[in-house]
Design an enzyme around this catalytic site. Structure first.
Site, mmCIF file in Angstrom:
data_model
loop_
_atom_site.group_PDB
_atom_site.id
_atom_site.type_symbol
_atom_site.label_atom_id
_atom_site.label_comp_id
_atom_site.label_asym_id
_atom_site.label_seq_id
_atom_site.Cartn_x
_atom_site.Cartn_y
_atom_site.Cartn_z
ATOM 1 N N SER A 470 -27.139 31.824 -62.263
ATOM 2 C CA SER A 470 -27.455 30.665 -61.422
ATOM 3 C C SER A 470 -28.765 30.893 -60.669
ATOM 4 O O SER A 470 -29.817 31.036 -61.293
ATOM 5 C CB SER A 470 -26.289 30.383 -60.476
ATOM 6 O OG SER A 470 -26.445 29.146 -59.826
ATOM 7 N N ASP A 739 -22.018 22.235 -67.719
ATOM 8 C CA ASP A 739 -22.684 22.617 -66.477
ATOM 9 C C ASP A 739 -23.772 21.601 -66.137
ATOM 10 O O ASP A 739 -24.575 21.250 -67.008
ATOM 11 C CB ASP A 739 -23.292 24.017 -66.659
ATOM 12 C CG ASP A 739 -23.983 24.526 -65.405
ATOM 13 O OD1 ASP A 739 -23.904 23.865 -64.357
ATOM 14 O OD2 ASP A 739 -24.603 25.592 -65.489
ATOM 15 N N HIS A 769 -19.718 26.041 -64.380
ATOM 16 C CA HIS A 769 -20.781 26.848 -63.798
ATOM 17 C C HIS A 769 -20.137 27.973 -62.985
ATOM 18 O O HIS A 769 -19.183 27.770 -62.263
ATOM 19 C CB HIS A 769 -21.618 25.955 -62.884
ATOM 20 C CG HIS A 769 -22.816 26.626 -62.296
ATOM 21 N ND1 HIS A 769 -24.059 26.602 -62.899
ATOM 22 C CD2 HIS A 769 -22.980 27.334 -61.152
ATOM 23 C CE1 HIS A 769 -24.931 27.257 -62.153
ATOM 24 N NE2 HIS A 769 -24.296 27.714 -61.094
#
Length: 809
Positions: A470, A739, A769
């Site tokens: 991320s 995602d 995610h």
């Protein structure tokens, strides 16, 4: 003679066997029912879209006819109405999905990687239609039964009808993006005002239906109980947060007050929507940091691999020299982080499955943070293993605002065991207290320190891999770009899991999924990125934060103080952003003495751009496609951060577009759209007769993070010029099909592929995610985590030497 109960002895002996046979028959019946349900679900999933829609419409009409004949009762009328709505939405959704399917393949990275936001939207809509089809069949088969739970089935049908309606709205939004964008481009490229209007319209859509009974319907079933637990905890945590209860008291109180949210999905969905829209970034920081509590982290570590070394180190803020890759006799000065708060130590966590040479040295022990974790396995002192040839430098996720290496330690321990290499995870400073570029400076400083002192970390440093998820994936790319800009060693490869590469307020088909994503709603993503960009702290005067009391005022005033401090450092930041000063010159003769140059000095050297000082502020994707790098910046050691991003004088080689033949194919596909569809602008109305549901939670407090700094390639690496991206090592991306950040990965991989850079993209199905932190949850998350390990192993394994040709006879 009769036995007790009036049965013959033989009959009495047979009674238990008969009872067991009945129980066994019931058990076999339940197994057959479960197998039949699984088979039916598989058949539904394998149906083509048209067949699925027609089956749903037929069942809906049958149920409408039945419940309409049941008299004027309210429940029967509602059931008849909900099936009428299902029929209407299914018939309206099918042609729109068909149009997206007709062009979705044009946005894939390659035929072997069929993934992009358009495909994800179609898949999500299919999941919703499939669930309604299954439920409609159940109702048709059981509506006459005395055991038919009318109210329960009605509530579920109404929830999924609301979800289908909102998904239809998202598909129309996707069509608008499709006809507005350039061929093959997944991100909307209209002017900023149009983008802002689009997002403001989008965020008014109703979201609560996706957080109640429909929570996580698009994900693998094993994930859904976890998501339900998280959603219940979130809304309970939100109630106590409003009363200014913090830390362990919130977590403990939430456990005892979450019952009503567990039994009332509609209430939970409405409260979840209110929280995601209105509470500020400080709430999300507090909620995400629950996993940092000692009790929870200890439980997580108990279930993870046992390692010999897990030590929190504090790197002193002292400058040091690094050799240049091009000429090791020259050096560059790596200064400690300076942005916003001045020089300060950088915390890192060293994790190693074995105790290796150097890891118990006095020099390393002097860096151990006094209150940091110190592995008990160091006593009694085990035998030392030799230094590993490899080193992994890890940057954790958390939206740039939350978590530390402690939250990610469980899977890092597994990595250390499986890869046999030490891992150093960076605890960079978090926004909004420390916005960009503080985190980048600290990560780059720690990366350089790890290379220089790899012997202390138990590694020879032959192979170095950057890994992150991320926000950490974003930092992997930007640290590598900065290393190349300063001429120091670039890592041997990068593994980025579901990275964020575009931090601009640009809509894309996968970003539309944030409407239903319980872990990454768009308003939350916006607040995190806005905090990282250093935007003004939200004003709580019109929100629920009025009830925060004195501590809330203290937090607000502290945020304002930090903001004023940042403004006092604006001259440094402006020098980082603006293009002014002298133009970079090519070296005409070798330097006779070693180059010693600090990061701050590099930031102050600003080559002049042809567009003036505001060129970076006004930069867009399309601007980048018109700029170039004929006078490359890599020819001078005097590299500034501004220069590395945007020096140019000819049309750019930045290219987000597909090859010409694909562009022509997509143009033909667009021509197949109806005149109404082609006429849909980003702000055009929906088709006549269709009205999506709007949020009842009032105006959404969602900053659009429109600061010029989000266009800086060191914040949004997708915007980097080609000359910068060519400096990256091999990149391995592991993304999630569902995602909201999927398009970031697809577009970034496409840019690297078009430049001839080595890149791989693997997309895992049906996972949310952040799956790395859920690695121990189910088989699917474990397999996805193993895929990340495989990609890191590709980086750490040196390429095989070519086999010499046999001598000619």
């Amino acid at each position: 003679m009769e036995s007790a109960g009036g049965m013959e002895p033989a009959e009495a002996a047979m009674a238990p066997a008969s009872k067991n046979a009945k129980e066994g028959s019931r058990s076999r019946g339940r197994r057959r029912w479960r197998k039949g349900k699984a088979k039916a679900s598989k058949l539904i999933y394998n149906m083509d879209l048209h067949t699925m829609t027609q089956s749903l419409v037929t069942l809906a009409e049958d149920n409408i006819a039945f419940f309409s004949s049941q008299g004027p009762g309210e429940t029967a009328q509602r059931l008849s109405g909900v099936f009428a709505g299902v029929r209407e939405q299914a018939l309206g959704l099918e042609p729109a999905l068909g149009r997206l399917l007709g062009v979705a393949h044009l946005f894939d990275l390659d035929p072997e990687t069929p993934a992009n936001g358009y495909r994800s939207l179609v898949h999500t809509a299919r999941c919703c239609v499939a669930h309604l089809l299954h439920k409609s069949r159940y109702v048709a088969s059981n509506r006459r039964s005395i055991f038919f739970r009318t109210n329960h089935n009605l509530a579920e049908l109404e929830a999924y009808l609301a979800a289908l309606t909102q998904l239809r709205a998202l598909v129309y939004y996707a069509q608008r993006l499709l006809v507005t964008n350039q061929p093959g481009v997944l991100f909307f490229e209209g002017d900023e005002g149009l983008t802002a209007d689009f997002l403001r319209e989008y965020v008014t859509l109703h979201k609560g239906c996706f957080y109640g009974r429909c929570l996580g319907f698009q994900f693998t079933p094993a994930i859904r109980p976890f998501l339900q637990t998280i959603s219940i905890g979130l809304v309970s945590f939100g109630e106590h947060y409003k009363r200014n209860e913090t830390g362990l008291s919130v977590a403990a109180s939430s456990l005892f007050t979450s019952g009503r949210f567990a039994i009332d999905p509609e209430l939970r969905g409405a409260e979840f929507e209110r929280i995601t829209q209105n509470l500020d970034v400080h709430f999300w920081k507090a909620f995400w940091n629950i996993t940092e509590m000692e009790v929870l982290s200890s439980l997580a570590n108990m279930a993870s691999a046992t390692v010999r070394v897990s030590r929190l180190l504090s790197l002193p803020p002292e400058a040091f020299e690094m050799p240049l890759t091009a000429d090791p006799t020259l050096t560059v000065t790596i200064s400690p982080p300076l942005a916003h708060t001045g020089p300060g130590p950088v915390l890192v966590r060293l994790i190693s499955y074995d105790l290796r040479e150097g890891q118990d040295s006095e020099e390393l022990s002097s860096l151990v943070k006094s209150n940091g974790q110190r592995s008990l396995e160091l006593w009694p002192r085990p035998q030392q293993a030799p230094r590993s040839r490899s080193l992994i430098v890890h940057f954790h996720g958390g939206g740039f605002v939350a978590q530390t290496s402690k939250s990610h330690e469980p899977y890092l321990k597994s990595w250390a065991q499986e890869l046999g290499a030490p891992i150093i995870s960076i605890d960079y400073s978090l926004a909004p207290e420390a916005p960009f570029p503080r985190a980048l400076e600290e990560c780059f400083f720690a990366y350089c320190w790890a290379i220089k002192h790899c012997a202390l970390l138990g590694s020879t440093g032959e192979r170095i891999c950057l890994a992150g998820d991320s926000a950490g994936g974003n930092l992997c790319f930007t640290v590598a770009l900065r290393a190349a800009a300063y001429g120091v060693r670039v890592p041997d490869g990068i593994m980025a899991a579901y990275p964020a590469t575009m931090l601009q307020p640009a809509a894309s088909p996968s970003r539309l999924l944030s409407l239903m994503d319980p872990l990454l709603p768009l308003s939350v993503l916006s607040k995190c990125v806005s905090a990282y960009a250093g935007a003004k702290t939200e004003d709580h005067s019109n929100s629920d934060q009025k009830a925060l009391g004195m501590m809330g005022l203290v937090r607000r005033d502290t945020a304002l103080l930090l903001r004023d401090f940042r403004l006092g450092a604006s001259s440094w930041l402006n020098s980082f952003l603006e293009l002014s000063g002298r133009k970079s010159q090519k070296m005409s003769e070798p330097i006779a003495e070693p180059m010693r140059r600090s990061v701050s000095e590099a930031a102050l050297a600003q080559p002049q751009g042809p567009l003036g000082t505001d060129s970076l502020k006004n930069l867009t994707l399309r601007d980048l496609s018109q700029r170039g790098n004929s006078e490359t910046l890599w020819d001078t050691p005097e590299m500034s951060l501004s220069a590395e991003t945007l020096s140019s004088s000819t049309p750019s080689d930045v290219n987000f577009l597909l090859p010409p033949e694909d562009a022509e194919e997509e143009a033909e596909a667009k021509n197949k759209l109806s005149p109404m569809d082609r006429g849909l602008g980003v702000n055009a109305a929906f088709p006549e007769g269709f009205h999506p549901r709007r949020s009842s939670q009032g105006a959404t407090q969602m900053p659009l993070y429109s600061s010029p700094i989000v266009k800086n390639p060191f914040m949004s690496p997708l915007l980097a010029p080609d000359s910068m991206l060519k400096s990256l090592p091999p990149v391995h991306i592991v993304a999630c099909a569902l995602d909201p950040m999927l398009d970031d990965s697809v577009m970034f991989a496409r840019r690297l592929r078009n430049l001839g850079q080595p890149v791989t993209l693997r997309v895992v199905e049906d996972l949310p995610h952040g799956f790395l932190t859920l690695a121990a949850l189910c088989r699917e998350t474990r397999q996805a985590a193993e895929l990340c390990v495989e990609r890191i192993r590709l980086v750490l394994t040196p390429p095989a030497a070519p086999t010499p040709a046999p001598p000619l006879v």
